[in-house]
Scaffold this motif. Structure first.
Motif, PDB file in Angstrom:
ATOM      1  N   GLU A  38       0.834  -1.199   0.000  1.00 20.50           N
ATOM      2  CA  GLU A  38       0.000   0.000   0.000  1.00 20.50           C
ATOM      3  C   GLU A  38       0.868   1.247   0.000  1.00 20.50           C
ATOM      4  N   HIS A  40       2.887   4.404   0.817  1.00 21.25           N
ATOM      5  CA  HIS A  40       3.555   4.902   2.025  1.00 21.25           C
ATOM      6  C   HIS A  40       4.146   6.276   1.736  1.00 21.25           C
ATOM      7  N   VAL A  48       6.613  -1.471   2.368  1.00 30.94           N
ATOM      8  CA  VAL A  48       7.206  -1.291   3.709  1.00 30.94           C
ATOM      9  C   VAL A  48       6.655  -2.288   4.746  1.00 30.94           C
ATOM     10  N   ASP A  49       5.336  -2.408   4.825  1.00 33.08           N
ATOM     11  CA  ASP A  49       4.753  -3.271   5.874  1.00 33.08           C
ATOM     12  C   ASP A  49       5.084  -4.750   5.647  1.00 33.08           C
ATOM     13  N   HIS A 167       1.598   6.627  10.011  1.00 35.01           N
ATOM     14  CA  HIS A 167       1.785   6.040   8.673  1.00 35.01           C
ATOM     15  C   HIS A 167       2.810   6.802   7.842  1.00 35.01           C
ATOM     16  N   GLU A 172       8.177   4.997  10.490  1.00 31.70           N
ATOM     17  CA  GLU A 172       8.409   4.102   9.338  1.00 31.70           C
ATOM     18  C   GLU A 172       9.504   4.615   8.400  1.00 31.70           C
TER      19      GLU A 172
HETATM   20 ZN   LIG Z   1       3.286   0.924   7.118  1.00 32.24          ZN
END
Ligand SMILES: [Zn+2]
Length: 266
Positions: A38, A40, A48-49, A167, A172
């Motif tokens: 998704e 970022h 990233v996630d 987010h 992050e």
């Molecule tokens: Zn994330």
């Protein structure tokens, strides 16, 4: 050229079935990393996630004592409908993700795994993964838990200056700079800090109530937090904390028998 020794003995995907069968005699714990693909923000990649969950799982397993827990291949896709106004976001439904995780969990139980740690790299997967965890526990009667940063969030939030950094912000961006600096474009990093200033609506408040919103309504860049304050040094400290606390947690789970977990009453 790589040799077999370059592949850790705890990575499920690169073992043969007899190797897994042998290892299952001494290992009853498996880590299942779950991520998302998704947006970022304009400065970070969309994975990233997913990447961070897989990275953390591998580092935690490496940091554990022998016998190290198995690490399953990470699930890349998650519940990301709220980012769908931004290109690059690929989302699956809550039903699809929970069904997939349930099937994987039941299959792990069938293999002989007694404890599953679902390591979740994407906050909005949490309700769905908890639902799947409950269903696996109901049907397979094994230990299943979902960790979405609970073991280290309090320490991480102590390290940052940004309020509501949820987010692609200070956290992050820092953690990405620490392990994949070549994929972070700080020239495009923005400060899109949310200023809700309400103890019930703030996303990081201890009294915060769960509420849902499409990101585009709150942030035109997709960032919710301050990416400009990110540094690789902060990211390195965050990774050290996350790996240490998560390893401590997994060791606890690994070393406790099901009888002890259930107080011998189950
Ligand atoms: Zn994330």
């Amino acid at each position: 050229m790589k040799t077999k020794k370059d592949y850790p003995e705890y990575m499920w995907a690169t073992l043969s079935w007899p190797e897994i069968a042998e290892r299952l005699k001494i290992v009853d714990t498996a880590i299942l990393p779950c991520g998302a693909i998704e947006q970022h923000g304009p400065h970070l990649p969309v994975d990233v996630d997913y990447f961070d969950a897989a990275y953390l799982a591998e580092r935690v397993a490496a940091a554990c004592q022998e016998p190290r827990p198995f690490v399953l291949p990470a699930l890349p896709y998650g519940v990301s409908y709220h980012h769908s106004e931004f290109k690059g976001t690929i989302c699956v439904t809550n039903n699809a993700l929970s069904a997939l995780v349930y099937d994987i969990g039941m299959s792990l139980a069938h293999n002989g795994i007694k404890k599953i740690v679902i390591l979740n790299g994407h906050g909005d997967n949490a309700p769905t993964l908890k639902y799947a965890a409950q269903m696996i526990n109901r049907d397979a009667k094994i230990f299943v838990c979902v960790e979405t940063g609970e073991t280290s969030d309090v320490d991480i939030y102590d390290l940052i200056k940004t309020h509501n950094d949820i987010h692609a912000g200070e956290i992050e961006t820092s953690t990405s700079m620490a392990i994949r600096p070549e994929l972070v474009n700080m020239e495009k990093a923005v400060d899109d800090t949310l200023d809700l200033d309400n103890e019930y609506l703030d996303f990081t408040s201890e009294r915060g109530v769960s509420w849902y919103v499409h990101t585009k309504k709150l942030s035109s860049s997709g960032v919710m937090g301050n990416a400009r304050l990110a540094t690789p040094e902060k990211g390195k400290v965050m990774w050290e904390i996350m790996i240490r606390k998560m390893t401590d947690f997994v060791e606890t789970i690994k070393n406790i028998s099901s009888d002890e977990l259930y107080q011998n009453k189950y």
